[in-house]
Write a protein that holds these residues in place. Structure first.
Motif, PDB file in Angstrom:
ATOM      1  N   SER A 199      43.397  51.787  28.311  1.00 16.99           N
ATOM      2  CA  SER A 199      42.642  51.427  27.478  1.00 16.99           C
ATOM      3  C   SER A 199      41.358  50.503  27.758  1.00 16.99           C
ATOM      4  CB  SER A 199      43.513  50.655  26.658  1.00 16.99           C
ATOM      5  OG  SER A 199      43.920  49.489  27.078  1.00 16.99           O
ATOM      6  N   PRO A 200      40.246  50.990  27.192  1.00 18.69           N
ATOM      7  CA  PRO A 200      38.943  50.629  27.526  1.00 18.69           C
ATOM      8  C   PRO A 200      39.289  49.117  27.031  1.00 18.69           C
ATOM      9  CG  PRO A 200      38.844  51.789  25.566  1.00 18.69           C
ATOM     10  CD  PRO A 200      40.218  52.024  26.045  1.00 18.69           C
ATOM     11  N   SER A 201      38.231  48.372  28.022  1.00 13.64           N
ATOM     12  CA  SER A 201      38.445  46.716  28.107  1.00 13.64           C
ATOM     13  C   SER A 201      37.083  46.424  27.526  1.00 13.64           C
ATOM     14  CB  SER A 201      38.889  46.252  29.064  1.00 13.64           C
ATOM     15  OG  SER A 201      38.847  44.515  29.008  1.00 13.64           O
ATOM     16  N   ARG A 202      36.724  44.963  26.962  1.00 11.00           N
ATOM     17  CA  ARG A 202      35.508  44.530  26.642  1.00 11.00           C
ATOM     18  C   ARG A 202      34.933  44.194  27.992  1.00 11.00           C
ATOM     19  NH1 ARG A 202      34.865  39.173  23.651  1.00 11.00           N
ATOM     20  NH2 ARG A 202      32.500  39.176  23.621  1.00 11.00           N
ATOM     21  N   PHE A 203      35.643  43.600  29.019  1.00 13.99           N
ATOM     22  CA  PHE A 203      35.034  43.297  30.289  1.00 13.99           C
ATOM     23  C   PHE A 203      35.182  44.266  31.258  1.00 13.99           C
ATOM     24  CE2 PHE A 203      36.223  39.336  27.705  1.00 13.99           C
ATOM     25  CZ  PHE A 203      34.794  39.145  27.523  1.00 13.99           C
ATOM     26  N   LEU A 204      34.297  44.463  32.169  1.00 13.65           N
ATOM     27  CA  LEU A 204      34.261  45.359  33.344  1.00 13.65           C
ATOM     28  C   LEU A 204      35.300  44.821  34.231  1.00 13.65           C
ATOM     29  CD1 LEU A 204      33.002  47.733  34.838  1.00 13.65           C
ATOM     30  CD2 LEU A 204      31.240  46.230  35.969  1.00 13.65           C
ATOM     31  N   ALA A 205      35.397  43.595  34.643  1.00 11.88           N
ATOM     32  CA  ALA A 205      36.544  43.090  35.619  1.00 11.88           C
ATOM     33  C   ALA A 205      37.433  43.274  35.002  1.00 11.88           C
ATOM     34  CB  ALA A 205      35.965  41.544  35.521  1.00 11.88           C
ATOM     35  N   ASN A 206      38.110  43.400  34.013  1.00  5.79           N
ATOM     36  CA  ASN A 206      39.487  43.833  33.590  1.00  5.79           C
ATOM     37  C   ASN A 206      40.013  45.140  34.110  1.00  5.79           C
ATOM     38  OD1 ASN A 206      39.725  41.388  32.513  1.00  5.79           O
ATOM     39  ND2 ASN A 206      39.144  42.239  30.276  1.00  5.79           N
ATOM     40  N   GLY A 207      39.062  46.056  34.331  1.00 12.06           N
ATOM     41  CA  GLY A 207      39.116  47.389  34.905  1.00 12.06           C
ATOM     42  C   GLY A 207      39.723  47.422  36.538  1.00 12.06           C
ATOM     43  N   LEU A 208      39.278  45.944  36.935  1.00 12.53           N
ATOM     44  CA  LEU A 208      39.452  46.074  38.443  1.00 12.53           C
ATOM     45  C   LEU A 208      40.817  45.908  38.904  1.00 12.53           C
ATOM     46  CD1 LEU A 208      36.215  44.147  39.320  1.00 12.53           C
ATOM     47  CD2 LEU A 208      36.471  46.563  39.678  1.00 12.53           C
ATOM     48  N   ASP A 209      41.333  46.009  40.150  1.00 12.15           N
ATOM     49  CA  ASP A 209      42.695  45.670  40.498  1.00 12.15           C
ATOM     50  C   ASP A 209      42.539  44.297  40.601  1.00 12.15           C
ATOM     51  OD1 ASP A 209      43.902  45.246  43.546  1.00 12.15           O
ATOM     52  OD2 ASP A 209      44.992  46.701  42.066  1.00 12.15           O
ATOM     53  N   ALA A 210      43.791  43.618  40.369  1.00 11.42           N
ATOM     54  CA  ALA A 210      43.986  42.109  40.502  1.00 11.42           C
ATOM     55  C   ALA A 210      43.504  41.462  41.680  1.00 11.42           C
ATOM     56  CB  ALA A 210      45.616  41.876  40.193  1.00 11.42           C
ATOM     57  N   SER A 211      43.880  42.265  42.927  1.00  9.87           N
ATOM     58  CA  SER A 211      43.542  41.582  44.102  1.00  9.87           C
ATOM     59  C   SER A 211      41.853  41.641  44.373  1.00  9.87           C
ATOM     60  CB  SER A 211      43.986  42.497  45.349  1.00  9.87           C
ATOM     61  OG  SER A 211      43.583  43.833  45.201  1.00  9.87           O
ATOM     62  N   VAL A 212      41.219  42.695  43.868  1.00  9.48           N
ATOM     63  CA  VAL A 212      39.994  42.611  43.779  1.00  9.48           C
ATOM     64  C   VAL A 212      39.208  41.537  42.870  1.00  9.48           C
ATOM     65  CG1 VAL A 212      37.474  43.837  43.183  1.00  9.48           C
ATOM     66  CG2 VAL A 212      39.532  44.985  44.436  1.00  9.48           C
ATOM     67  N   ARG A 213      39.835  41.330  41.718  1.00  2.95           N
ATOM     68  CA  ARG A 213      39.329  40.250  40.786  1.00  2.95           C
ATOM     69  C   ARG A 213      39.580  38.773  41.453  1.00  2.95           C
ATOM     70  NH1 ARG A 213      42.429  43.037  36.535  1.00  2.95           N
ATOM     71  NH2 ARG A 213      43.668  41.203  36.431  1.00  2.95           N
ATOM     72  N   GLU A 214      40.741  38.930  42.136  1.00  2.00           N
ATOM     73  CA  GLU A 214      41.129  37.550  43.007  1.00  2.00           C
ATOM     74  C   GLU A 214      39.890  37.094  43.983  1.00  2.00           C
ATOM     75  OE1 GLU A 214      42.695  33.815  43.885  1.00  2.00           O
ATOM     76  OE2 GLU A 214      43.238  35.003  42.276  1.00  2.00           O
ATOM     77  N   LYS A 215      39.539  38.205  44.811  1.00  2.00           N
ATOM     78  CA  LYS A 215      38.584  38.069  45.888  1.00  2.00           C
ATOM     79  C   LYS A 215      37.146  37.714  45.161  1.00  2.00           C
ATOM     80  CE  LYS A 215      40.866  41.101  49.282  1.00  2.00           C
ATOM     81  NZ  LYS A 215      40.762  42.252  49.851  1.00  2.00           N
ATOM     82  N   LEU A 216      37.000  38.208  44.083  1.00  2.00           N
ATOM     83  CA  LEU A 216      35.708  37.916  43.387  1.00  2.00           C
ATOM     84  C   LEU A 216      35.615  36.550  42.913  1.00  2.00           C
ATOM     85  CD1 LEU A 216      34.850  41.138  41.586  1.00  2.00           C
ATOM     86  CD2 LEU A 216      33.630  40.493  43.353  1.00  2.00           C
ATOM     87  N   SER A 217      36.628  36.299  42.484  1.00  2.00           N
ATOM     88  CA  SER A 217      36.658  34.816  41.925  1.00  2.00           C
ATOM     89  C   SER A 217      36.722  33.755  42.866  1.00  2.00           C
ATOM     90  CB  SER A 217      38.356  34.650  41.102  1.00  2.00           C
ATOM     91  OG  SER A 217      38.590  33.271  40.632  1.00  2.00           O
ATOM     92  N   ARG A 218      37.213  33.979  44.092  1.00  2.00           N
ATOM     93  CA  ARG A 218      37.108  32.906  45.354  1.00  2.00           C
ATOM     94  C   ARG A 218      35.693  33.076  45.546  1.00  2.00           C
ATOM     95  NH1 ARG A 218      42.162  33.848  49.153  1.00  2.00           N
ATOM     96  NH2 ARG A 218      43.760  32.681  47.973  1.00  2.00           N
ATOM     97  N   TRP A 219      35.073  34.147  45.747  1.00  2.00           N
ATOM     98  CA  TRP A 219      33.666  34.185  46.286  1.00  2.00           C
ATOM     99  C   TRP A 219      32.838  33.536  45.534  1.00  2.00           C
ATOM    100  CZ3 TRP A 219      29.857  38.399  44.828  1.00  2.00           C
ATOM    101  CH2 TRP A 219      28.517  38.283  45.446  1.00  2.00           C
ATOM    102  N   ARG A 220      32.999  33.759  43.858  1.00  2.00           N
ATOM    103  CA  ARG A 220      32.021  33.007  42.836  1.00  2.00           C
ATOM    104  C   ARG A 220      32.365  31.591  42.935  1.00  2.00           C
ATOM    105  NH1 ARG A 220      34.226  35.466  38.058  1.00  2.00           N
ATOM    106  NH2 ARG A 220      35.500  33.445  37.878  1.00  2.00           N
ATOM    107  N   HIS A 221      33.362  31.045  43.553  1.00  2.00           N
ATOM    108  CA  HIS A 221      33.728  29.714  43.469  1.00  2.00           C
ATOM    109  C   HIS A 221      33.353  29.105  44.816  1.00  2.00           C
ATOM    110  CE1 HIS A 221      35.879  30.522  39.853  1.00  2.00           C
ATOM    111  NE2 HIS A 221      35.418  29.348  39.383  1.00  2.00           N
ATOM    112  N   GLY A 222      32.970  29.857  45.740  1.00  2.00           N
ATOM    113  CA  GLY A 222      32.675  29.408  46.980  1.00  2.00           C
ATOM    114  C   GLY A 222      33.769  29.171  47.961  1.00  2.00           C
ATOM    115  N   LEU A 223      34.926  29.856  47.678  1.00  2.00           N
ATOM    116  CA  LEU A 223      36.016  29.737  48.563  1.00  2.00           C
ATOM    117  C   LEU A 223      36.204  31.157  49.516  1.00  2.00           C
ATOM    118  CD1 LEU A 223      38.512  28.581  45.799  1.00  2.00           C
ATOM    119  CD2 LEU A 223      37.182  27.180  47.466  1.00  2.00           C
ATOM    120  N   SER A 224      36.727  31.043  50.567  1.00  2.00           N
ATOM    121  CA  SER A 224      36.575  31.959  51.541  1.00  2.00           C
ATOM    122  C   SER A 224      38.231  32.739  51.436  1.00  2.00           C
ATOM    123  CB  SER A 224      36.451  31.908  52.838  1.00  2.00           C
ATOM    124  OG  SER A 224      35.730  30.540  53.371  1.00  2.00           O
TER     125      SER A 224
END
Length: 180
Positions: free
Chosen positions: A155-180
């Motif tokens: 189902s189409p989602s409003r946000f592009l990130a919702n179409g990403l795999d959960a592990s990829v979203r987690e990595k992006l979130s860490r990166w965005r918050h400056g965590l490794s």
């Protein structure tokens, strides 16, 4: 034992079907025979694949001084132009006669609305399908394909990130918050 990957051989009298299929007849009248042939071929590619038919579309070339030719469009569909002074009916009848003698393929269907052709192919043991029934079957198949395709789409989602795999979203979130 039939080892063919196809459930049946479908022989289609191309010009007969174009003449009886209202939208193809309209296309022929407005844009020419070549465009109508292409539309028929495209519709039959999807239908043949969906049904598992090996389909041969046969077009008359009886008034053209050209040799018989065949062109493969997909593993399920080929187009045959008859040789000079041969009709599509004659080509189809020869295939039906072979079927009658050898029983191969296990199932043979001929699509035409030519009454004389209908009687001939049934006499050889082939099944007959009218142009009207072919159009209905193609439409039904198209609906089933569309319905199946919609079920497999996420189902189409409003946000592009919702179409990403959960592990990829987690990595992006860490990166965005400056965590490794």
């Amino acid at each position: 034992m039939n080892t063919s990957p196809y459930s049946a051989l479908l022989l289609v009298d191309g010009y007969n079907i174009i003449g009886r299929w209202s939208s193809l007849k309209q296309t022929q009248d407005e844009y020419g025979l070549e465009i109508a042939r292409q539309e028929l071929i495209e519709a039959l590619i999807n239908y043949s694949t969906h049904e598992g038919f090996q389909t041969q579309v046969v077009f008359d070339a009886q008034l053209q001084k050209t040799p018989e030719s065949a062109e493969t469009y997909s593993p399920y569909l080929s187009v045959h132009f008859t040789k000079w002074m041969q009709t599509a009916d004659t080509y189809i009848e020869k295939r039906c006669a072979h079927f009658s003698r050898h029983g191969e393929p296990a199932r043979l269907i001929v699509a035409t609305s030519d009454r004389a052709q209908q009687l001939t192919v049934v006499g050889y043991g082939a099944e007959w399908m009218s142009a009207t029934l072919l159009v209905q079957n193609i439409s039904k198949s198209k609906t089933q394909i569309t319905r199946r395709h919609k079920k497999t789409q996420k189902s189409p989602s409003r946000f592009l990130a919702n179409g990403l795999d959960a592990s990829v979203r987690e990595k992006l979130s860490r990166w965005r918050h400056g965590l490794s």
